[in-house]
Design an enzyme around this catalytic site. Structure first.
Site, PDB file in Angstrom:
ATOM      1  N   CYS A 124     -42.707 -33.965  32.431  1.00  0.00           N
ATOM      2  CA  CYS A 124     -42.590 -32.547  32.648  1.00  0.00           C
ATOM      3  C   CYS A 124     -44.129 -32.548  31.136  1.00  0.00           C
ATOM      4  O   CYS A 124     -45.259 -33.621  31.659  1.00  0.00           O
ATOM      5  CB  CYS A 124     -41.872 -31.343  31.811  1.00  0.00           C
ATOM      6  N   ARG A 125     -43.930 -31.502  30.918  1.00  0.00           N
ATOM      7  CA  ARG A 125     -45.359 -31.128  29.692  1.00  0.00           C
ATOM      8  C   ARG A 125     -45.609 -32.718  28.701  1.00  0.00           C
ATOM      9  O   ARG A 125     -46.679 -32.730  28.626  1.00  0.00           O
ATOM     10  CB  ARG A 125     -44.738 -29.592  29.526  1.00  0.00           C
TER      11      ARG A 125
END
Length: 221
Positions: free
Chosen positions: A177-178
């Site tokens: 993810c981020r």
């Protein structure tokens, strides 16, 4: 000796950057913009922040030179002014984790129990090149569209339980993810493991890969 007033003015410039960073809401906006350019409405939704508050934070970040903006029709698109801003965010987190004991406690409280296994970046990239795993990007579609690892599939984490049949059951899945402080990959692995899939999470993510040149989100500038 140098002029005292000139020296103070120089340090005031440095302090203006520190002042812009001295707010958790503004740090979250930088984290979001590290994924790619966004409009204020998108940022306010993603950060669960009112439009007026979000706009004020963006103005502070623009005044500090950390964020730029460009008009796209009626929309104003915001973006990080350079890759060194993303690196500044990574460095700030590293310093906090090293020197502030409360940072690790807060990290564990947010990311949850140590019930998911991580895969190193080197192993992930090597095995991705060999094609013997599935790379799953669990960020929102707008962030995936801005940049993603080659060959990655995108199923936002909130859709994963309903779309899990789109993933092969006989191949290991690696979710990302981020970045290192993003809970979405942790939650994705929990969902996958509970359904009997072999899954791990990347030890870092899009923010760190951006600073190391692995990902380059498109710019609105």
């Amino acid at each position: 000796m140098g002029d005292r007033a000139a020296k103070s003015a120089l340090f005031a410039e440095f302090a203006s950057v520190g002042k812009a960073l001295a707010n958790p809401g503004r740090l979250e906006l930088l984290d979001l913009l590290a994924q790619g350019p966004r409009g204020v409405d998108e940022l306010s939704d993603a950060a669960d922040m009112g439009i007026s508050t979000c706009s004020a934070h963006l103005q502070s970040l623009r005044e500090a030179g950390l964020v730029g903006s460009v008009r796209d029709g009626k929309r104003v698109i915001n973006f990080l002014t350079d890759e060194d801003v993303a690196q500044l965010l990574v460095n700030l987190r590293s310093v906090a984790l090293k020197h502030r004991p409360g940072t690790d406690r807060a990290r564990r409280a947010y990311l949850g129990p140590e019930d998911t296994q991580a895969i190193t970046r080197a192993e992930l990239l090597d095995r991705a090149q060999a094609g013997d795993l599935v790379i799953l990007d669990v960020r929102p579609e707008v962030e995936f569209a801005a940049s993603h690892l080659p060959g990655a599939l995108n199923i936002p984490v909130e859709q994963l339980a309903d779309r899990i049949d789109e993933l092969p059951a006989d191949t290991e899945i690696v979710a990302y993810c981020r970045g290192a402080y993003c809970v979405m990959a942790h939650n994705a692995v929990r969902i996958l493991n509970a359904r009997g899939y072999r899954a791990r999470r990347a030890e870092d993510g899009a923010l760190e890969w951006r600073t190391d040149g692995i990902l380059r989100p498109h710019t609105a500038a």
